[in-house]
Enzyme design. Structure first.
Site, PDB file in Angstrom:
ATOM      1  N   THR A  54       0.796  -1.198   0.000  1.00 56.59           N
ATOM      2  CA  THR A  54       0.000   0.000   0.000  1.00 56.59           C
ATOM      3  C   THR A  54       0.832   1.252   0.000  1.00 56.59           C
ATOM      4  OG1 THR A  54      -2.209   0.494   0.616  1.00 56.59           O
ATOM      5  CG2 THR A  54      -0.634   0.875   2.286  1.00 56.59           C
TER       6      THR A  54
ATOM      7  N   ALA B 133       2.116   4.317  -8.111  1.00 53.13           N
ATOM      8  CA  ALA B 133       1.569   3.111  -8.752  1.00 53.13           C
ATOM      9  C   ALA B 133       2.363   2.725 -10.000  1.00 53.13           C
ATOM     10  CB  ALA B 133       0.100   3.313  -9.095  1.00 53.13           C
TER      11      ALA B 133
ATOM     12  N   CYS C 288       5.786   1.223  -7.923  1.00 55.32           N
ATOM     13  CA  CYS C 288       5.661   0.187  -6.888  1.00 55.32           C
ATOM     14  C   CYS C 288       4.641  -0.870  -7.315  1.00 55.32           C
ATOM     15  CB  CYS C 288       5.236   0.820  -5.565  1.00 55.32           C
ATOM     16  SG  CYS C 288       4.976  -0.393  -4.247  1.00 55.32           S
TER      17      CYS C 288
ATOM     18  N   THR D 131       1.264  -1.175  -5.287  1.00 51.76           N
ATOM     19  CA  THR D 131       0.387  -0.004  -5.257  1.00 51.76           C
ATOM     20  C   THR D 131      -0.391   0.042  -6.559  1.00 51.76           C
ATOM     21  OG1 THR D 131       1.984   1.200  -3.883  1.00 51.76           O
ATOM     22  CG2 THR D 131       0.363   2.527  -5.068  1.00 51.76           C
TER      23      THR D 131
END
EC number: 3.4.25.2
Length: 186
Positions: free
Chosen positions: A14, A168, A171, A174
């Site tokens: 996250t 995003a 990662c 994410t």
């Protein structure tokens, strides 16, 4: 081990970001939950309003642990109404000293109209520099993006959205299913 692969169960994931700008505080987070290399859920809600709606919280880490901590924080906010910093410090003390809580694996960002804080299981209660702070696997990417955008004409929500999109892109834990909560910081 778990049924989805032959690796030990490792929950990843996250990105949670908070930005304070222009009389508003915004907390945003992505929706991906992963175990090992498998995405289990793409639309988890990791950011929500707490208490009477005057505090926003976001978490990174094990979901059940985070909800336990949210409940504890809400209890502290009832004890210390309107005093987020005091409630957070009291929660951090419990988190460090309580045998059960010490095993919880989560970090939290909490914010009200006056202050934004990060709470960790080691008892840290940190206030962000320049009104920007992030946690989670994509936290450093989102933090760097938000710091680069903070002095532009973008508002706090736009900065959070763009920064989470950048995280995003980088990662793998994410995604772009973003939840945003905001408060007026006046």
């Amino acid at each position: 081990m778990h049924a989805l692969s032959q690796e030990p169960t490792v929950w990843h994931g996250t990105t949670i970001l908070t930005v304070r700008k222009g009389g508003r505080v915004v907390v945003g987070g992505d929706g991906q939950v992963s175990i090992g290399q498998t995405v289990i859920k793409s639309n988890a809600r990791k950011v929500r309003k707490l208490g009477k709606g005057d505090v926003i919280g976001g978490f990174a880490g094990a979901t059940a642990d985070a909800f336990t901590l949210f409940e504890r924080l809400e209890s502290k906010l009832e004890q210390y109404p309107g005093q987020l910093t005091r409630a957070a410090v009291e929660l951090a003390k419990d988190w460090r000293t309580d045998r059960y809580l010490r095993r919880l694996e989560a970090m939290m960002i909490v914010a009200d109209k006056e202050v934004s804080l990060v709470l960790t299981g080691t008892g840290d209660v940190l206030e962000p520099e320049a009104g920007v702070m992030a946690i989670g696997s994509g936290g450093n990417y989102a933090l760097a993006a938000a710091r680069a955008l903070i002095d532009t004409d973008k508002d706090a929500e736009s900065i959070v959205r763009k920064s989470l999109d950048i995280a995003a892109d980088i990662c793998v834990y994410t995604n772009r299913n973003i939840t945003i909560e905001a408060l007026s910081a006046e």
